[in-house]
Design a protein around this motif. Structure first.
Motif, short mmCIF file in Angstrom:
data_model
loop_
_atom_site.label_atom_id
_atom_site.label_comp_id
_atom_site.label_asym_id
_atom_site.label_seq_id
_atom_site.Cartn_x
_atom_site.Cartn_y
_atom_site.Cartn_z
N VAL A 183 0.86 -1.18 0.00
CA VAL A 183 0.00 0.00 0.00
C VAL A 183 0.89 1.23 0.00
O VAL A 183 1.79 1.35 0.84
CB VAL A 183 -0.95 0.01 1.22
CG1 VAL A 183 -1.85 1.24 1.17
CG2 VAL A 183 -1.79 -1.25 1.27
N ASP A 184 0.66 2.14 -0.94
CA ASP A 184 1.43 3.38 -1.05
C ASP A 184 0.48 4.55 -0.91
O ASP A 184 -0.61 4.56 -1.51
CB ASP A 184 2.15 3.46 -2.39
CG ASP A 184 3.20 2.37 -2.52
OD1 ASP A 184 4.05 2.26 -1.62
OD2 ASP A 184 3.16 1.62 -3.52
N GLY A 185 0.92 5.56 -0.13
CA GLY A 185 0.15 6.78 0.05
C GLY A 185 0.76 7.94 -0.71
O GLY A 185 1.72 7.79 -1.47
N ALA A 186 0.22 9.11 -0.49
CA ALA A 186 0.71 10.30 -1.19
C ALA A 186 2.11 10.68 -0.74
O ALA A 186 2.84 11.35 -1.49
CB ALA A 186 -0.26 11.46 -0.96
N LEU B 79 3.04 2.78 2.85
CA LEU B 79 2.33 2.63 4.12
C LEU B 79 2.31 1.19 4.62
O LEU B 79 2.23 0.97 5.83
CB LEU B 79 0.88 3.11 3.96
CG LEU B 79 0.68 4.57 3.57
CD1 LEU B 79 -0.79 4.86 3.37
CD2 LEU B 79 1.27 5.50 4.62
N THR C 24 -4.49 2.15 9.37
CA THR C 24 -4.85 2.97 8.22
C THR C 24 -4.59 4.45 8.52
O THR C 24 -4.65 4.88 9.67
CB THR C 24 -6.34 2.78 7.90
OG1 THR C 24 -7.11 3.09 9.07
CG2 THR C 24 -6.61 1.35 7.49
N PRO C 25 -4.29 5.25 7.49
CA PRO C 25 -4.03 6.67 7.73
C PRO C 25 -5.32 7.42 8.02
O PRO C 25 -6.41 7.00 7.62
CB PRO C 25 -3.39 7.12 6.42
CG PRO C 25 -3.95 6.20 5.39
CD PRO C 25 -4.11 4.87 6.08
N ASP D 209 -5.35 10.61 3.75
CA ASP D 209 -4.41 10.24 2.69
C ASP D 209 -5.18 9.65 1.52
O ASP D 209 -6.34 9.25 1.64
CB ASP D 209 -3.39 9.22 3.21
CG ASP D 209 -2.09 9.25 2.42
OD1 ASP D 209 -2.09 9.86 1.32
OD2 ASP D 209 -1.09 8.69 2.90
N SER D 210 -4.51 9.61 0.36
CA SER D 210 -5.01 8.94 -0.83
C SER D 210 -4.05 7.80 -1.12
O SER D 210 -2.86 8.03 -1.34
CB SER D 210 -5.08 9.90 -2.01
OG SER D 210 -5.52 9.23 -3.18
N VAL D 211 -4.55 6.56 -1.11
CA VAL D 211 -3.69 5.38 -1.15
C VAL D 211 -3.97 4.55 -2.40
O VAL D 211 -5.05 4.63 -3.00
CB VAL D 211 -3.88 4.50 0.11
CG1 VAL D 211 -3.61 5.29 1.37
CG2 VAL D 211 -5.29 3.91 0.15
N THR D 212 -2.97 3.76 -2.77
CA THR D 212 -3.08 2.78 -3.85
C THR D 212 -2.70 1.41 -3.29
O THR D 212 -1.59 1.23 -2.78
CB THR D 212 -2.16 3.14 -5.02
OG1 THR D 212 -2.53 4.43 -5.53
CG2 THR D 212 -2.28 2.11 -6.12
N SER E 133 -7.72 1.97 -5.58
CA SER E 133 -7.43 3.26 -4.94
C SER E 133 -8.52 3.58 -3.92
O SER E 133 -9.68 3.18 -4.07
CB SER E 133 -7.36 4.38 -5.98
OG SER E 133 -6.34 4.13 -6.92
#
Length: 358
Positions: A234-237, A241, A268-269, A272-275, A293
């Motif tokens: 999982v990657d955030g802005a 993550l 979880t953040p 944030d916007s995550v992928t 997303s």
């Protein structure tokens, strides 16, 4: 009568009177604590008697072990402890093995045997069809006896054979040997692979994020049984993550099977916007990848801020209207005060004129 001259006697003295003492309290009923203290020994004795006394109808012997069915071991102990039958052959071949029925109890047991197809339930487990619903591996299977009686504390080995049809498709064909007795049913798994081109294909679909849980679907697109491995990233802005290395999943996918699964994600953040990226692999070169997303927004603070902003705007508009109304108020009063003046002058003129005429 002559006077009495005997010895003088003292007058009788009245006995001393003692103050009455308070009467002893009448013996009332015993208190709850006393009753409980008296009953405890009786209760303890009764509990011991119940613990040591046999139940009504009991024979005094513990329940014996139940019978079991499993793949038979070889003459030298080869294949002992097999969890399933593992067979492989070309179309038109006949494959043979043996089923072992063990009766550890003292009484004989009669067990009925039949073959069954295995099918993939929605949970990703292993299920078998009924007595008349098999068209695949279950119909290829034959046992030397449909019913076997096993004496107490013995074992019976029953020969079984699988006749692979000439038109059987290559790949894995799961099935089972079902043993039934006394309302109890045991299924022994059969993994039969028909020779030929084997395709291991796997896809991961419908990836979604719901709070702290990842949802996804695994689909076996090939003709081989697969045990998938899953890795999660999982990657955030602002950077990565979550990173989880590939690990085997507790599921076995039969050919054509579709299973819906979840993956927990606790940290979880807040904003944030995550992928999310899921990657699955399996033996035979099967691999697949899917992404999704999601946006995490702290709705409570945002909603509170929006309400405060709306309240501030409403208060500003209300204040502006009040200031405008205050500015317009004196002009309206002046006009109202000056309006009667022309009429007053007119009256005065009429009065003067009337005096002149008079």
């Amino acid at each position: 009568m002559p006077p009495f001259t005997g010895p003088a006697t003292r007058p009788a003295q009245a006995p001393a009177v003692r103050p009455p003492s308070s009467p002893a309290p009448a013996a009332g009923p015993p208190s709850a604590a006393r009753r409980l203290a008296r009953a405890l020994p009786l209760l303890a004795a009764l509990g011991c008697a119940l613990a040591t006394a046999p139940a009504a109808g009991a024979t005094g012997h513990p329940a014996g072990p139940v019978w079991a069915a499993q793949p038979a071991a070889g003459a030298t102990g080869q294949h002992e402890g097999r969890p399933a039958f593992y067979l492989e052959g070309l179309p038109g071949s006949v494959l043979e093995d043996r089923l072992s029925v063990v009766n550890p109890g003292p009484e004989p047991v009669t067990v009925r045997l039949r073959g069954a197809d295995a099918y993939p339930p929605g949970s990703g487990g292993f299920a078998v069809r009924g007595a008349h619903g098999s068209t695949g591996t279950g119909s290829w299977l034959r046992t030397a006896k449909d019913e076997v009686t096993v004496p107490g504390r013995t074992r019976a080995d029953v020969p079984v054979s699988f006749t692979v049809p000439e038109d059987a498709l290559p790949g894995d064909h799961p099935g089972a040997i079902v043993a039934e007795s006394g309302g109890r049913s045991v299924g022994v798994r059969v993994r039969l692979r028909v020779g030929g081109p084997t395709l291991a294909a796997l896809t991961v679909e419908d990836v979604t994020v719901s709070g702290g849980t990842l949802h996804y679907t695994l689909v076996n697109r090939g003709n081989a049984v697969l045990v998938p491995r899953l890795s999660v990233s999982v990657d955030g802005a602002f950077g990565p993550l979550l990173r989880r290395a590939a690990r085997p999943l507790p599921v076995e996918l039969l050919p054509g099977q579709r299973v819906r699964r979840t993956e927990p994600w606790g940290d979880t953040p807040a904003l944030d916007s995550v992928t999310v990226r899921l990657r699955v692999t399996a033996a035979g070169g099967a691999h697949a990848e899917a992404t999704a997303s999601a946006a995490f927004v702290p709705w409570a603070p945002v909603t509170g801020g929006a309400l405060l902003l709306l309240a501030g705007v409403a208060a500003g508009v209300h204040g502006l209207r009040r200031r405008r109304a205050t500015r317009r108020g004196p002009r309206a009063d002046d006009g109202a005060a000056q309006a009667p003046e022309p009429e007053q002058h007119s009256d005065e003129r009429h009065v003067v004129k009337a005096g002149a005429e008079s």
